[in-house]
Each structure stands twice: as C-alpha cells, then as structure tokens.
Design an enzyme around this catalytic site. Structure first.
Site, PDB file in Angstrom:
ATOM      1  N   HIS A  45       9.776   0.220   9.373  1.00 13.54           N
ATOM      2  CA  HIS A  45      10.853   0.128   8.886  1.00 13.54           C
ATOM      3  C   HIS A  45      12.134   0.253  10.020  1.00 13.54           C
ATOM      4  O   HIS A  45      13.093   0.724   9.645  1.00 13.54           O
ATOM      5  CB  HIS A  45      11.276   0.708   7.697  1.00 13.54           C
ATOM      6  CG  HIS A  45      10.480   0.029   6.440  1.00 13.54           C
ATOM      7  ND1 HIS A  45      10.543   0.924   5.343  1.00 13.54           N
ATOM      8  CD2 HIS A  45      10.033  -1.130   6.205  1.00 13.54           C
ATOM      9  CE1 HIS A  45       9.724   0.073   4.385  1.00 13.54           C
ATOM     10  NE2 HIS A  45       9.551  -1.171   4.918  1.00 13.54           N
ATOM     11  N   CYS A 102      27.324  -2.499  24.635  1.00 21.41           N
ATOM     12  CA  CYS A 102      25.928  -2.451  24.777  1.00 21.41           C
ATOM     13  C   CYS A 102      25.693  -2.743  26.308  1.00 21.41           C
ATOM     14  O   CYS A 102      26.375  -3.332  27.021  1.00 21.41           O
ATOM     15  CB  CYS A 102      25.091  -3.555  23.711  1.00 21.41           C
ATOM     16  SG  CYS A 102      26.056  -5.249  24.088  1.00 21.41           S
TER      17      CYS A 102
HETATM   18  C1  BV8 Z   1      10.869  -7.746   2.831  1.00 19.26           C
HETATM   19  C2  BV8 Z   1      14.650   1.404   6.163  1.00 19.26           C
HETATM   20  C3  BV8 Z   1       9.891 -10.120   3.159  1.00 19.26           C
HETATM   21  C4  BV8 Z   1      16.213   1.713   5.762  1.00 19.26           C
HETATM   22  C5  BV8 Z   1      13.688   0.880   4.009  1.00 19.26           C
HETATM   23  C6  BV8 Z   1       9.870  -7.999  -5.714  1.00 19.26           C
HETATM   24  C7  BV8 Z   1       8.497  -7.898  -5.259  1.00 19.26           C
HETATM   25  C8  BV8 Z   1       8.341  -7.759  -3.916  1.00 19.26           C
HETATM   26  C9  BV8 Z   1       9.180  -7.499  -3.139  1.00 19.26           C
HETATM   27  C10 BV8 Z   1      10.397  -7.465  -3.295  1.00 19.26           C
HETATM   28  C11 BV8 Z   1      10.662  -7.830  -4.661  1.00 19.26           C
HETATM   29  N1  BV8 Z   1      12.215  -7.590  -4.950  1.00 19.26           N
HETATM   30  C12 BV8 Z   1      12.607  -7.521  -3.678  1.00 19.26           C
HETATM   31  C13 BV8 Z   1      11.832  -7.139  -2.857  1.00 19.26           C
HETATM   32  C14 BV8 Z   1      11.871  -6.993  -1.308  1.00 19.26           C
HETATM   33  C15 BV8 Z   1      12.099  -5.649  -0.911  1.00 19.26           C
HETATM   34  C16 BV8 Z   1      11.811  -4.380  -1.932  1.00 19.26           C
HETATM   35  O1  BV8 Z   1      10.750  -4.206  -1.967  1.00 19.26           O
HETATM   36  N2  BV8 Z   1      12.769  -3.890  -2.907  1.00 19.26           N
HETATM   37  C17 BV8 Z   1      12.317  -3.001  -3.676  1.00 19.26           C
HETATM   38  C18 BV8 Z   1      13.678  -2.249  -4.231  1.00 19.26           C
HETATM   39  C19 BV8 Z   1      12.014  -3.849  -5.110  1.00 19.26           C
HETATM   40  N3  BV8 Z   1      11.724  -5.415   0.440  1.00 19.26           N
HETATM   41  C20 BV8 Z   1      12.232  -5.647   1.195  1.00 19.26           C
HETATM   42  O2  BV8 Z   1      13.245  -6.431   1.309  1.00 19.26           O
HETATM   43  C21 BV8 Z   1      11.461  -5.643   2.567  1.00 19.26           C
HETATM   44  N4  BV8 Z   1      11.516  -6.987   3.430  1.00 19.26           N
HETATM   45  O3  BV8 Z   1      10.391  -7.822   1.794  1.00 19.26           O
HETATM   46  O4  BV8 Z   1      10.759  -9.042   3.756  1.00 19.26           O
HETATM   47  C22 BV8 Z   1       8.549 -10.039   3.661  1.00 19.26           C
HETATM   48  C23 BV8 Z   1       7.627  -9.988   2.488  1.00 19.26           C
HETATM   49  C24 BV8 Z   1       6.371  -9.828   2.619  1.00 19.26           C
HETATM   50  C25 BV8 Z   1       5.989  -9.476   3.934  1.00 19.26           C
HETATM   51  C26 BV8 Z   1       6.852  -9.645   5.272  1.00 19.26           C
HETATM   52  C27 BV8 Z   1       8.116  -9.828   4.955  1.00 19.26           C
HETATM   53  C28 BV8 Z   1      11.954  -4.593   3.628  1.00 19.26           C
HETATM   54  C29 BV8 Z   1      12.389  -3.275   2.805  1.00 19.26           C
HETATM   55  C30 BV8 Z   1      12.586  -2.331   3.826  1.00 19.26           C
HETATM   56  C31 BV8 Z   1      13.986  -1.576   3.352  1.00 19.26           C
HETATM   57  N5  BV8 Z   1      14.195  -0.450   4.390  1.00 19.26           N
HETATM   58  N6  BV8 Z   1      14.152   1.760   5.084  1.00 19.26           N
HETATM   59  C32 BV8 Z   1      16.651   3.145   5.448  1.00 19.26           C
HETATM   60  O5  BV8 Z   1      15.596   4.015   5.889  1.00 19.26           O
HETATM   61  O6  BV8 Z   1      17.785   3.399   5.569  1.00 19.26           O
HETATM   62  S1  BV8 Z   1      13.387   1.169   2.614  1.00 19.26           S
HETATM   63  C33 BV8 Z   1      13.277   2.737   2.285  1.00 19.26           C
HETATM   64  O7  BV8 Z   1      13.065   3.053   0.992  1.00 19.26           O
HETATM   65  C34 BV8 Z   1      12.229   3.645   3.135  1.00 19.26           C
HETATM   66  O8  BV8 Z   1      11.880   3.017   4.371  1.00 19.26           O
HETATM   67  C35 BV8 Z   1      10.992   3.450   2.162  1.00 19.26           C
HETATM   68  O9  BV8 Z   1      10.339   2.471   2.293  1.00 19.26           O
HETATM   69  C36 BV8 Z   1      11.898   3.318   0.888  1.00 19.26           C
HETATM   70  C37 BV8 Z   1      11.633   4.699   0.296  1.00 19.26           C
HETATM   71  O10 BV8 Z   1      10.480   4.935  -0.409  1.00 19.26           O
HETATM   72  P1  BV8 Z   1       9.577   5.938  -0.342  1.00 19.26           P
HETATM   73  O11 BV8 Z   1       9.479   6.201   1.376  1.00 19.26           O
HETATM   74  O12 BV8 Z   1       8.561   6.028  -1.169  1.00 19.26           O
HETATM   75  O13 BV8 Z   1      10.637   7.222  -0.690  1.00 19.26           O
HETATM   76  P2  BV8 Z   1      10.960   7.508  -2.219  1.00 19.26           P
HETATM   77  O14 BV8 Z   1      11.842   8.624  -2.311  1.00 19.26           O
HETATM   78  O15 BV8 Z   1      10.990   6.088  -3.057  1.00 19.26           O
HETATM   79  O16 BV8 Z   1       9.522   8.287  -2.600  1.00 19.26           O
HETATM   80  C38 BV8 Z   1       9.209   9.605  -2.063  1.00 19.26           C
HETATM   81  C39 BV8 Z   1       7.976   9.788  -2.647  1.00 19.26           C
HETATM   82  O17 BV8 Z   1       7.413  11.058  -2.232  1.00 19.26           O
HETATM   83  C40 BV8 Z   1       8.077  10.267  -4.310  1.00 19.26           C
HETATM   84  O18 BV8 Z   1       6.940   9.670  -4.975  1.00 19.26           O
HETATM   85  C41 BV8 Z   1       8.108  11.705  -4.297  1.00 19.26           C
HETATM   86  O19 BV8 Z   1       7.297  12.223  -5.684  1.00 19.26           O
HETATM   87  C42 BV8 Z   1       7.204  12.111  -3.242  1.00 19.26           C
HETATM   88  N7  BV8 Z   1       7.377  13.304  -2.625  1.00 19.26           N
HETATM   89  C43 BV8 Z   1       8.525  13.949  -2.591  1.00 19.26           C
HETATM   90  N8  BV8 Z   1       8.301  15.303  -2.097  1.00 19.26           N
HETATM   91  C44 BV8 Z   1       6.943  15.435  -1.838  1.00 19.26           C
HETATM   92  C45 BV8 Z   1       6.391  14.087  -1.963  1.00 19.26           C
HETATM   93  N9  BV8 Z   1       5.173  13.698  -1.918  1.00 19.26           N
HETATM   94  C46 BV8 Z   1       4.502  14.871  -1.060  1.00 19.26           C
HETATM   95  N10 BV8 Z   1       4.850  15.851  -0.878  1.00 19.26           N
HETATM   96  C47 BV8 Z   1       6.097  16.189  -0.930  1.00 19.26           C
HETATM   97  N11 BV8 Z   1       6.613  17.465  -0.522  1.00 19.26           N
END
Ligand code: BV8
Length: 247
Positions: free
Chosen positions: A119, A146
């Site tokens: 990402h 740039c």
């Molecule tokens: C794409 C950069 C096409 C920006 C990020 C329906 C089905 C399938 C896909 C989709 C859909 N609807 C929409 C989509 C597409 C969409 C998507 O998935 N949307 C979601 C909301 C449904 N995806 C996209 O658009 C992606 N592109 O699909 O292109 C394609 C398809 C196939 C193949 C190729 C291309 C692009 C998505 C990228 C977005 N950018 N980040 C930025 O950072 O500002 S996403 C961003 O949020 C992060 O990078 C990360 O991916 C996401 C956050 O998720 P997590 O890292 O899991 O963090 P979160 O807080 O959610 O969870 C933390 C976990 O840690 C928790 O479970 C917690 O319990 C745990 N935890 C906490 N503390 C600890 C811990 N575990 C262990 N120890 C601890 N101490």
C-alpha cells in the site's frame, strides 16, 4: 506460548508473512479501526481515495504530513515483533517474503529486507506527471516543486488509496502460489486484496497461521490462531519455528 506442535514439525521452505496496522500498534502508531483509529478523525473516502484528493487536496496533504511527522518522532521505534521478523529473515534457511499493508518504515528499521509495501510508503512521494518516486521526510503539498518537472502541483503521497491497484501484486501472487506457510500478523482482514491472501495460500496447500489481538474478518480461513499482542507473541513463535527448522 504454546503453538500446535504439528505446526513446528514441518520443515518449511517458503514462508509469506502479511502484516497490518496491529504490528505497529505497540510502537505507538494508531491502528485504523481501533476506537482512536486514524479513520475516526476522517471518513476513509475523504483522505484515502483519489476522489478525496481531487476534491480537497489540502486535507489529504495535511493528513499524510501529520502521519509522517508522527512516524519520525523519537519515541516511535520498531517493537519486538518487527525486530523478531528481521532476525528470522537472517536466520531462516528457506525463502521469506514479508508483505506489509503498513506505510510506516518500522519493518525496515526492525531489520527486514525482503519486504513489499503493497500500500505504498509514508516516507515517499510520487510525481503524477513523470511517475518518479522520491524519498521525503518533510511536509509537502501542491506548492512543492518536483525535481523531475521543475514545477509545483504534481506531487502526491506514494500511497495506494482505495480504488487504486496495490503495488507488486504479481510478485505477491506468484510467491503465495508456491508458499508452504502463510503467517498473518496484526490485520483485521477488512481490506482486499490483502484479506484474500490466506485463500491464495490455502490453494497452494500452505499451512496458515493468524496472530492477532482478536479474530480477524477472515479468521475462519486459518488453520491456527494465536490470539494476543504481536510484540509478545511473534518473537516466541518465530524462535520455535527456527528451532523446529534446525531439528
Ligand atoms: C483494490 C494506505 C483493485 C493508505 C490503505 C469488496 C470486496 C473486495 C474488495 C473491495 C470491496 N469493496 C471495496 C473493495 C476494494 C477496497 C477494499 O477492500 N475496501 C474495503 C474497505 C472493503 N480495496 C481497495 O480499494 C484496494 N485496491 O481493490 O484494487 C484490485 C483488486 C484485486 C487485485 C488488485 C487490485 C486498495 C486498498 C488499499 C487502501 N489503502 N492504506 C493509508 O494508510 O492511509 S488500506 C489501510 O487500511 C491499511 O493499509 C490496511 O490495509 C487497512 C487497515 O487494515 P489493518 O492493517 O488490518 O488495520 P486495522 O486497524 O483494520 O486492524 C488492525 C488489527 O490489528 C485489528 O484486528 C486489531 O485487533 C489488531 N491489533 C491491534 N493491536 C494489536 C493487534 N494485533 C496484534 N498485536 C497488537 N498489539
């Protein structure tokens, strides 16, 4: 921490590790979906989408500039999970690919080298005209010139927004197709395609392990679950894996 002795009996040759915001939580970086998460202050579509950037670029520049300056604060350091992954990469005899959803540089600072930021990276910016990527530790915005075009208004965070294609997907899918162990650490399994990697690994016949504070949205796809904090669980887990590899 006990891990299923079956898991450590095998001599794994090709491991893929996927990390998410949870692995950086103990380093002091907010996760996305926790109560105090980053998204809480902003709607995802406003700050992490091309549309949001088009409508209000200043808000998006400010959002990433703030996160970049936070990341560079002295108290933000790799935690034992990052360091254990760096150590494991050096000691493991097989192939290891670390794929992170995180845009921080804590894996690099923790010693990991074979790493894909699917990402993007907070400490990089990209010229939308030339496509050139530049390292930056400073704030930038639409007035920043740039080096490639010598004009302002072309630079954006080198970050993958919702609706954009994640980076190096071909390498990731190729590696998943031949891995024999897939380890997911600190991700809620909400964002695709990353959340679908466990299915790809299972199709390849890999064993699958989830290490997370709570069951993720794709928890049911994993063979094994180790629940708790990454900083506490990952070092022991990887040590046990190395011991099993050497026996
Ligand atoms: C794409 C950069 C096409 C920006 C990020 C329906 C089905 C399938 C896909 C989709 C859909 N609807 C929409 C989509 C597409 C969409 C998507 O998935 N949307 C979601 C909301 C449904 N995806 C996209 O658009 C992606 N592109 O699909 O292109 C394609 C398809 C196939 C193949 C190729 C291309 C692009 C998505 C990228 C977005 N950018 N980040 C930025 O950072 O500002 S996403 C961003 O949020 C992060 O990078 C990360 O991916 C996401 C956050 O998720 P997590 O890292 O899991 O963090 P979160 O807080 O959610 O969870 C933390 C976990 O840690 C928790 O479970 C917690 O319990 C745990 N935890 C906490 N503390 C600890 C811990 N575990 C262990 N120890 C601890 N101490």
């Amino acid at each position: 921490m006990l891990i299923d002795d079956q898991l450590t009996k095998k001599n794994y040759q090709s491991i893929v590790v996927l990390t998410g915001a949870g692995i950086s939580a103990e380093s002091g970086i907010n996760t996305f979906r926790a109560a105090d998460g980053l998204w809480e202050n902003h709607r995802i579509e406003d700050v992490a989408s091309p549309q949001g950037f088009y409508v209000n670029p200043d808000l998006v520049y400010r959002f990433y500039n703030m996160r970049r300056q936070d990341l560079l604060k002295a108290h933000i350091q790799p935690n034992p999970a990052h360091i254990a992954l760096g150590d494991f990469e050096r000691k493991f005899n097989g192939e290891l690919l670390l794929v992170t959803q995180n845009i921080d540089d804590l894996h690099e600072r923790g010693g990991s080298g074979n790493l894909i930021h699917m990402h993007g990276e907070l400490l990089k910016m990209r010229c939308q005209n030339s496509g050139e990527v530049f390292i930056t530790r400073e704030n930038f915005d639409q007035t920043t010139v740039c080096e490639c075009c010598r004009q302002s208004g072309n630079l954006r965070p080198h970050v993958v927004w919702f609706g954009e294609m994640p980076l190096q997907m071909d390498v990731i899918y190729q590696t998943l197709a031949q891995c024999d162990l897939f380890i997911s650490i600190g991700t809620s399994g909400n964002v695709y395609p990353a959340a679908g990697f466990v299915e790809q690994a299972r199709l390849a016949g890999a064993d699958t392990v989830e290490i997370n504070l709570e069951p993720s949205a794709v928890n049911s796809y994993f063979d094994w679950h180790i629940q708790g904090k990454a900083g506490e669980l990952v070092p022991d887990f990887l040590t046990q894996l190395l011991v099993a590899e050497s026996t």
